[in-house]
Design a protein around this motif. Sequence first.
Motif, PDB file in Angstrom:
ATOM      1  N   ALA A 245       0.835  -1.208   0.000  1.00  0.00           N
ATOM      2  CA  ALA A 245       0.000   0.000   0.000  1.00  0.00           C
ATOM      3  C   ALA A 245       0.867   1.254   0.000  1.00  0.00           C
ATOM      4  CB  ALA A 245      -0.920  -0.001   1.218  1.00  0.00           C
ATOM      5  N   ALA A 246       1.977   1.215   0.760  1.00  0.00           N
ATOM      6  CA  ALA A 246       2.873   2.374   0.778  1.00  0.00           C
ATOM      7  C   ALA A 246       3.533   2.596  -0.577  1.00  0.00           C
ATOM      8  CB  ALA A 246       3.928   2.185   1.870  1.00  0.00           C
ATOM      9  N   ASP A 251       2.004   9.454  -2.207  1.00  0.00           N
ATOM     10  CA  ASP A 251       1.878  10.491  -1.195  1.00  0.00           C
ATOM     11  C   ASP A 251       2.043   9.961   0.232  1.00  0.00           C
ATOM     12  OD1 ASP A 251       1.406  12.331  -3.209  1.00  0.00           O
ATOM     13  OD2 ASP A 251      -0.784  11.976  -3.148  1.00  0.00           O
ATOM     14  N   THR A 252       2.134   8.664   0.371  1.00  0.00           N
ATOM     15  CA  THR A 252       2.251   8.065   1.711  1.00  0.00           C
ATOM     16  C   THR A 252       3.646   8.302   2.268  1.00  0.00           C
ATOM     17  OG1 THR A 252       0.656   6.342   1.104  1.00  0.00           O
ATOM     18  CG2 THR A 252       2.052   5.922   3.033  1.00  0.00           C
ATOM     19  N   ASP A 253       3.692   8.633   3.563  1.00  0.00           N
ATOM     20  CA  ASP A 253       4.976   8.830   4.232  1.00  0.00           C
ATOM     21  C   ASP A 253       5.656   7.459   4.388  1.00  0.00           C
ATOM     22  OD1 ASP A 253       7.144   9.604   5.672  1.00  0.00           O
ATOM     23  OD2 ASP A 253       6.033  10.176   7.476  1.00  0.00           O
TER      24      ASP A 253
END
Length: 432
Positions: A245-246, A251-253
């Motif tokens: 998912a990351a 935009d995921t940290d």
Amino acid sequence: MRARVVRVALVAAAVALLLLAVPLAVAIRFTFFADEYGELERDATAAVVRVGPEFTSGDPVELPGRRGEARLGVYDTAARLRSGAGPAAGGDAVRRALAGGVAQEQPGGELVVAVPVSSGERVIGVIRASTLARSVWTRVLWGWAALLGLCLLALGAAVVVARRQASALSSPLEALALTSLAIADGDLTARAPRSTITEIDEVARAHNAMVTRLARLLERERHFTANASHQLRTPLTGMQLGLEAALADPDTDPRAALAEAAEQSRHLDRTIDEVLRLATTDASAPVPASAQPVGDLLEAAERRWHGVLAQDGRRLTMGWESAVGQLSVPGRTTDQILDILLDNAHRHGGGTVTLTLRDLGTALALDVADEGTAALDARMIFERGTGTGTGTGSGIGLALARELAEDAGARLGLTGLAPTRFTLLLPLDESA
């Protein structure tokens, strides 16, 4: 072994009979000949009274009637036959009797007894009594035949007793051998039966104890693979989904995803240690698990399972008093049992999953409930390989959870069917 025991018993019986029969055979021969000599002496002594002093002047002598094959003869001082039956010359026995004593001899197949006849203080003749030795030998042979028959009868009885004893000795060993073959073929439930022989029973008990321990070790080895696979699959899947998912969302940290993956990896490490501990710990001497505050364990479980349940549109709610959350429980064991119960609620339950902690004074009650219905009763649901009845479970998780609980001195049970509720009782020590 049967033949060997019978053979040893027969050899011992034969030696014993031989040592007994040979002296008896000698005694039979001696006794029969001694009896016959005694009868001849009595016959001769009975004839002595028929010989008077007038015998020296040539008067005839009337001898008593014969007994069987016995023969009586009267001899003068010159050892010549004067009356009765016998050889013309008296022989050595008659000459020795003329010297004043009873004489015995066995010349030419006869038994001879010579008794002197006295008048005053002077020997005036001799009574010679004789019989054929073959008649005595006939009785001796019949006696030996009877002795041989008794020996054969005793030997036959020894054979019967030896065969029964051989059967009594070998049957438990044969049963033990059959049990060993059954175990070698994979039947670890086979056990050696008890017998009436103490030494063989000791061997059977040692054998059964060995098989029981081996069966327990093999069962632990088999369960280890299934337990490890079951416990590692869910954390690995969660870690993989989080990382994917990351990667999919630019935009995921990444630090948050890495932190979550690090926590998942630490949980995996604890899971591996707990499964190994369960596989290698002797049930008779369990190794105490490290203690942790129960509130920390519940919060960590919430972090692991909140997102998993939320993906399916389900909620995870928890409730406990803050003071109760500070109490210590077996950390890794409780953590693993919580994962199993929450995974079971996720896979087989429905609706909201509720986790409640209650203080019972001497123990903590940890309830994991959902809004589904258990398809199996409390006696079957914890059996390894049974599953939950939905057709989607392997039947490992709940069985493993109960094993973990018992290994830590806790108790896990199904306390509700509709809705489903599992209760884990965690004992508290006095310091807690």
